[in-house]
Design an enzyme around this catalytic site. Structure first.
Site, PDB file in Angstrom:
ATOM      1  N   HIS A  85       0.809  -1.232   0.000  1.00 40.56           N
ATOM      2  CA  HIS A  85       0.000   0.000   0.000  1.00 40.56           C
ATOM      3  C   HIS A  85       0.834   1.270   0.000  1.00 40.56           C
ATOM      4  CE1 HIS A  85      -3.901  -2.030   0.923  1.00 40.56           C
ATOM      5  NE2 HIS A  85      -3.089  -2.921   1.476  1.00 40.56           N
TER       6      HIS A  85
ATOM      7  N   LYS B  25      -9.090  13.422   4.664  1.00 36.34           N
ATOM      8  CA  LYS B  25      -8.177  12.267   4.675  1.00 36.34           C
ATOM      9  C   LYS B  25      -7.218  12.480   5.829  1.00 36.34           C
ATOM     10  CE  LYS B  25      -7.062  13.431   0.398  1.00 36.34           C
ATOM     11  NZ  LYS B  25      -7.204  12.196  -0.343  1.00 36.34           N
ATOM     12  N   ARG B  26      -6.372  11.464   6.128  1.00 32.18           N
ATOM     13  CA  ARG B  26      -5.341  11.669   7.144  1.00 32.18           C
ATOM     14  C   ARG B  26      -4.528  12.918   6.811  1.00 32.18           C
ATOM     15  NH1 ARG B  26      -4.216   7.523  10.779  1.00 32.18           N
ATOM     16  NH2 ARG B  26      -3.029   9.205  11.704  1.00 32.18           N
TER      17      ARG B  26
ATOM     18  N   LYS C 194       0.087  14.332   1.325  1.00 36.24           N
ATOM     19  CA  LYS C 194      -1.275  14.554   0.832  1.00 36.24           C
ATOM     20  C   LYS C 194      -1.540  16.040   0.572  1.00 36.24           C
ATOM     21  CE  LYS C 194      -3.043  10.448   3.291  1.00 36.24           C
ATOM     22  NZ  LYS C 194      -3.682   9.592   2.268  1.00 36.24           N
TER      23      LYS C 194
ATOM     24  N   THR D 289      -8.930   6.154  -1.826  1.00 37.35           N
ATOM     25  CA  THR D 289     -10.269   5.573  -1.973  1.00 37.35           C
ATOM     26  C   THR D 289     -11.317   6.643  -1.671  1.00 37.35           C
ATOM     27  OG1 THR D 289      -9.991   4.725   0.274  1.00 37.35           O
ATOM     28  CG2 THR D 289      -9.731   3.153  -1.522  1.00 37.35           C
TER      29      THR D 289
ATOM     30  N   LYS E 223     -15.040   7.545  -3.369  1.00 41.56           N
ATOM     31  CA  LYS E 223     -16.276   7.793  -2.619  1.00 41.56           C
ATOM     32  C   LYS E 223     -16.869   9.146  -2.994  1.00 41.56           C
ATOM     33  CE  LYS E 223     -14.167   5.073   0.965  1.00 41.56           C
ATOM     34  NZ  LYS E 223     -13.204   5.137   2.086  1.00 41.56           N
TER      35      LYS E 223
HETATM   36  C1  26Q Z   1       3.316   0.529  10.338  1.00 47.88           C
HETATM   37  C2  26Q Z   1       4.242   0.188  11.306  1.00 47.88           C
HETATM   38  C3  26Q Z   1       4.084   0.621  12.610  1.00 47.88           C
HETATM   39  C4  26Q Z   1       2.979   1.407  12.948  1.00 47.88           C
HETATM   40  C5  26Q Z   1       2.065   1.740  11.972  1.00 47.88           C
HETATM   41  C6  26Q Z   1       2.230   1.313  10.670  1.00 47.88           C
HETATM   42  C7  26Q Z   1       1.241   1.670   9.635  1.00 47.88           C
HETATM   43  C8  26Q Z   1      -0.110   1.709   9.926  1.00 47.88           C
HETATM   44  C9  26Q Z   1      -1.020   2.055   8.965  1.00 47.88           C
HETATM   45  C10 26Q Z   1       1.637   1.962   8.336  1.00 47.88           C
HETATM   46  C11 26Q Z   1       0.709   2.304   7.372  1.00 47.88           C
HETATM   47  C12 26Q Z   1      -0.641   2.349   7.681  1.00 47.88           C
HETATM   48  C13 26Q Z   1      -1.679   2.699   6.709  1.00 47.88           C
HETATM   49  C14 26Q Z   1      -1.493   2.880   5.438  1.00 47.88           C
HETATM   50  C15 26Q Z   1      -2.578   3.258   4.528  1.00 47.88           C
HETATM   51  O1  26Q Z   1      -3.705   3.482   4.944  1.00 47.88           O
HETATM   52  N1  26Q Z   1      -2.310   3.329   3.225  1.00 47.88           N
HETATM   53  C16 26Q Z   1      -3.317   3.695   2.251  1.00 47.88           C
HETATM   54  O2  26Q Z   1      -3.921   2.506   1.771  1.00 47.88           O
HETATM   55  C17 26Q Z   1      -5.019   2.793   0.925  1.00 47.88           C
HETATM   56  C18 26Q Z   1      -5.670   1.487   0.555  1.00 47.88           C
HETATM   57  O3  26Q Z   1      -4.885   0.789  -0.361  1.00 47.88           O
HETATM   58  C19 26Q Z   1      -4.574   3.581  -0.299  1.00 47.88           C
HETATM   59  O4  26Q Z   1      -5.722   3.941  -1.018  1.00 47.88           O
HETATM   60  C20 26Q Z   1      -3.812   4.832   0.123  1.00 47.88           C
HETATM   61  O5  26Q Z   1      -3.275   5.456  -1.016  1.00 47.88           O
HETATM   62  C21 26Q Z   1      -2.713   4.462   1.097  1.00 47.88           C
HETATM   63  O6  26Q Z   1      -2.076   5.624   1.584  1.00 47.88           O
END
Ligand code: 26Q
Length: 808
Positions: free
Chosen positions: A352, A543-544, A549, A651, A655
């Site tokens: 991702h 979004k976050r 972003k 995503t 939406k």
């Molecule tokens: C990793 C290690 C330690 C702590 C936290 C994490 C961690 C947690 C969540 C790393 C990444 C995330 C989340 C990532 C995320 O939401 N990515 C998004 O995924 C979507 C679905 O595929 C995409 O549409 C987005 O582009 C992407 O940013």
């Protein structure tokens, strides 16, 4: 709404539950009692479906998908459950008879927010589609006691409060006290005659809690099994019997904290031991569970791959590879090569993110202390893999180093993405661009040896939650125009093209949007105290909060517009309301500073009498699934403005377009495919493209040149840096501006500024012509068919998992 009286039975059932389950006199039932009663009815129906489904799956011995994810952003359950059960209308009528609206009752439920953002919500949309397509499937995750923090704003600053979503219990889970597995940590490993024996130092019990995932238009359901960490009884008892209650409690906490809280971190991994324990905890329990279930139906594990496909939602569950190897080889004495072949037939992996800082790695020393045997297994996998690679390219040491599962450039670290790739038969990115970039950048060497493993599956969203449930007005209009089957066959939206000239349809489409904007305006007034005009353009950026972003680029445009309005107040301005929402990871100071800047700028602009209705800026607090369900249907313009090459897919972009917003965006992630599906004229694409971003970086990017050469840009940055929006602390944003002008502007906001502002002017031009705007909005809805998560899951099932939907 259906006005005919409901069958006495449902009303009677509600009374029965009030009386027998909730314990109140039906006449005196409060809204909280009612939501409980109605939920109990839906729960009972789902439970029945669940049991039937399990039975069928057992009989069919179907190949099952196991979806491993650290995150599931489920949101609320009630309305989705009622819709799947076909009970929405009846329930609304029963509630109406008791002078309650469905919306008021449903909003009493707390969101299940067991995720950070896109990746977690994708997992939830996928469960919905797997159930709807009748795919035998199981989601596994963690039952966090505290999910995504609740965001409050105090004087413009983000405050985080714990999300105690379980404080009053949740009606939607089914505790399975008899389903429990030990998960072990630490200790050491001994070797005797090629047999490894792991003597762990500690053990925690994983207990199962199930949530039923109802399919739509089918009786099929799927299961989400979440694990809670519980200290083994023994641990409690020893200290307890000695009368040392303090120690008994603290030991218990030490074990149980594993499932306490979701790591609120997106794209900035925190290398914390507890996080590694969380990952292993849920993976180990899930693998043990799937093996247990397999052995209930089959004599051995040789045929595991014929019956299970295990999917890794990013690398967070990648330790599953070592765990399955450990169980097969160490515990069940399967020869190494046989076990490894089995792994490669079972696992697949979705990536991702491309951003190097977000790729997960673990310190070898930490992994050795928490999971000593798994570390050995990873070393062996690595050795055999690198031997193989060296045979392919003898004497190419850099190649071997790049491929290695161990990064030994500094303190040695395990590259979880590499572990996932070597073990997976398929690896996919989440949009066409992202998948292409995977094979040319981070996984280029792997793609050179195993091109056939790499593929793309563009993300999707469930039309049930994101249209049918979130946007009743549009759903009803679509039902009357197209029939109701678009819920299951989203391509049918294409037929809206036949209605572009239908004046009545177009007028109703506009009326729906206007009503959704009024509802959003109410939510804004309620949560921020700011009155916004629903006649203005609603420009939405949700979004976050993250530098890539580029919420800050949006801010630069807002200030540009503010200054232009002051310079020429008489011009024909298109009134705009710029709406932001999103959470910043609690440790991410720059993101928090961006939230504060949005508030400071909003305060200045919203209270400047010279601006009036021409421009308003609001920040809607506590963005999450349920807040999104209010914001998205009310949007006119969707901001998708990441630096090209950084947003894997997005995503929210899907939406928003599905709800009739036009996109202003960069050539990034799924924006590109949205453009292909809605047509170039119906989307506002601006800015550098991915190869241009790369070329500029290589040639040498000098943001200060843009600052000096563009007077409008300079005026905006100077205003922010000089404290015009923070007079009580003039230097508050100097650092933020410096990161752009003097510290390299890593995400190239200044390079894209001019083209962004110019495109915003085009947006205004189109918005001034309501018929033209609505025509484009309808074309956006019409083009969204391929972005259903049903299409995505159908691709995963056919091309990656090789499982058949089971539509009996
Ligand atoms: C990793 C290690 C330690 C702590 C936290 C994490 C961690 C947690 C969540 C790393 C990444 C995330 C989340 C990532 C995320 O939401 N990515 C998004 O995924 C979507 C679905 O595929 C995409 O549409 C987005 O582009 C992407 O940013």
């Amino acid at each position: 709404m259906n006005a005919s009286p409901p069958p006495a039975s449902l009303s009677q059932l509600v009374d029965d539950h009030l009386l027998h389950t909730i314990g109140v006199e039906p006449r005196r039932a409060t809204p909280v009692d009612l939501v409980q009663a109605v939920s109990h009815i839906a729960r009972a129906e789902l439970s029945e479906r669940w049991v039937q489904n399990q039975e069928q799956e057992r009989n069919g011995k179907a190949r099952r998908v196991v979806y491993l994810s650290m995150e599931f952003l489920m949101g609320r359950t009630l309305c989705n459950a009622l819709a799947a059960l076909g009970l929405t209308q009846e329930t609304a009528t029963v509630l109406m008879q008791r002078a309650k609206s469905m919306e008021d009752i449903a909003s009493l439920e707390l969101d299940a927010a067991l995720g950070n953002g896109g990746l977690g919500r994708l997992a939830s949309c996928f469960l919905d589609s797997m159930a709807t397509l009748g795919l035998p499937s199981f989601g596994y995750g963690i039952r966090y006691e505290y999910g995504m923090f609740a965001q409050h704003i105090l004087n413009g600053c983000q405050m985080e409060n714990p999300d105690s979503w379980l404080k009053d219990g949740t009606i939607w889970e089914f505790p399975r006290p008899h389903i429990a597995y030990p998960v072990r940590f630490g200790g050491w490993v001994t070797h005797e005659n090629d047999v490894a024996r792991w003597a762990p130092a500690g053990e925690v019990t994983a207990k199962a809690y199930d949530m039923v995932i109802p399919g739509h238009g089918t009786d099929k359901v799927s299961t989400l099994r979440l694990w809670k960490a519980v200290a083994p009884d023994l641990i409690d008892l020893r200290a307890f019997n000695l009368g040392d209650y303090g120690r008994a409690a603290s030991t218990k906490n030490e074990y149980e904290n594993i499932s306490w809280v979701l790591y609120p971190n997106d794209s900035t991994p925190a290398g914390r031991e507890l996080r590694l324990k969380q990952e292993y905890f849920f993976v180990s329990a899930s693998i043990q569970d799937l093996i247990h279930r397999h052995l209930e139906e089959h004599p051995g594990l040789e045929n595991l791959a014929e019956h299970v496909a295990i999917h890794l939602n990013d690398t967070h569950p990648a330790i599953a590879v070592a765990e399955l190897m450990r169980i097969l080889h160490d515990d069940r004495a399967m020869p190494w090569n046989k076990a490894w072949n089995l792994c490669k037939a079972v696992f697949s992996y979705t990536n991702h993110t491309l951003m190097p800082e977000a790729l997960e790695t673990w310190d070898v020393a930490l992994m050795q202390s928490v999971l000593p045997r798994h570390m050995e297994i990873i070393f062996r996998i690595n050795k055999e893999f690198l031997d193989y690679a060296a045979r392919l390219r003898p004497n190419d040491k850099p190649f071997i180093q790049r491929l290695s599962l161990i990064d030994d450039s500094g303190e040695r670290r395990v590259r979880m993405a590499h572990l996932s790739v070597v073990a997976s038969h398929h690896i996919n990115g989440v949009s066409a661009l992202h998948s292409e970039l995977l094979t040319t950048t981070v996984f280029a060497d792997f793609a050179a040896i195993w091109p056939e493993r790499f593929t793309n599956v563009t993300n999707g969203i469930t039309p049930r939650r994101w249209l049918a449930q979130a946007n009743h007005g549009l759903a009803e209009l679509l039902d009357e125009t197209l029939g109701q089957t678009w819920r299951l066959h989203l391509e049918e939206l294409q037929r809206l093209h036949n209605h572009l000239a239908d004046i009545d349809f177009v007028r109703r489409f506009m009326t729906v949007k206007r009503a959704n904007k009024a509802r959003l305006a109410q939510h804004i007034a309620h949560t921020t105290g700011i009155e916004v005009n629903p006649e203005s353009m609603f420009d939405v950026h949700v979004k976050r909060i993250h530098e890539y972003k580029r919420q800050l680029l949006n801010v630069l445009h807002v200030v540009t517009r503010y200054q232009a309005i002051l310079a020429d107040p008489k011009a024909d301005w298109v009134p705009r309301t710029v709406i932001f929402a999103g959470k910043a990871a609690s440790s991410y100071q720059t993101a928090k500073s961006i939230i504060r800047l949005i508030h400071d700028i909003g305060t200045t602009i919203n209270n400047d009498p010279r601006v009036g209705d021409r421009l308003k800026v609001v920040f809607v607090p506590n963005y999450g699934v349920s807040v999104a369900e209010i914001i998205l249907p009310g949007a006119d313009l969707s901001e998708q403005i990441s630096t090209a090459g950084t947003e894997a897919s997005g995503t929210g972009n899907m939406k928003l377009a599905l709800n009739g917003a036009l996109t202003i965006g960069t050539d990034d992630g799924a924006n590109i495919e949205i453009r292909q599906n809605v047509g170039d004229e119906n989307i506002f694409i601006f800015g550098l493209k991915t190869p241009e971003v790369r070329a500029l970086r290589i040639a040498g990017y000098h943001p200060v040149d843009y600052y000096q050469q563009n007077p409008a840009l300079k005026a905006v940055l100077d205003a922010i840096a000089s404290g015009q929006f923070s007079p009580d602390e003039p230097d508050r944003y100097r650092g933020l501006v410096d990161t752009l002008v003097w510290q390299g502007d890593h995400y190239m906001l200044l390079a894209d500024y001019a083209s962004y502002v110019a495109m915003q002017t085009k947006v205004d031009e189109v918005y001034r012509q309501p018929e033209l705007w609505v025509n484009k909005a309808i074309r956006n809805v019409a083009g969204m068919g391929m972005f259903s998560s049903d299409r995505a899951i159908e691709e995963y099932a056919r091309r990656i998992w090789r499982v058949q939907p089971d539509l009996r």
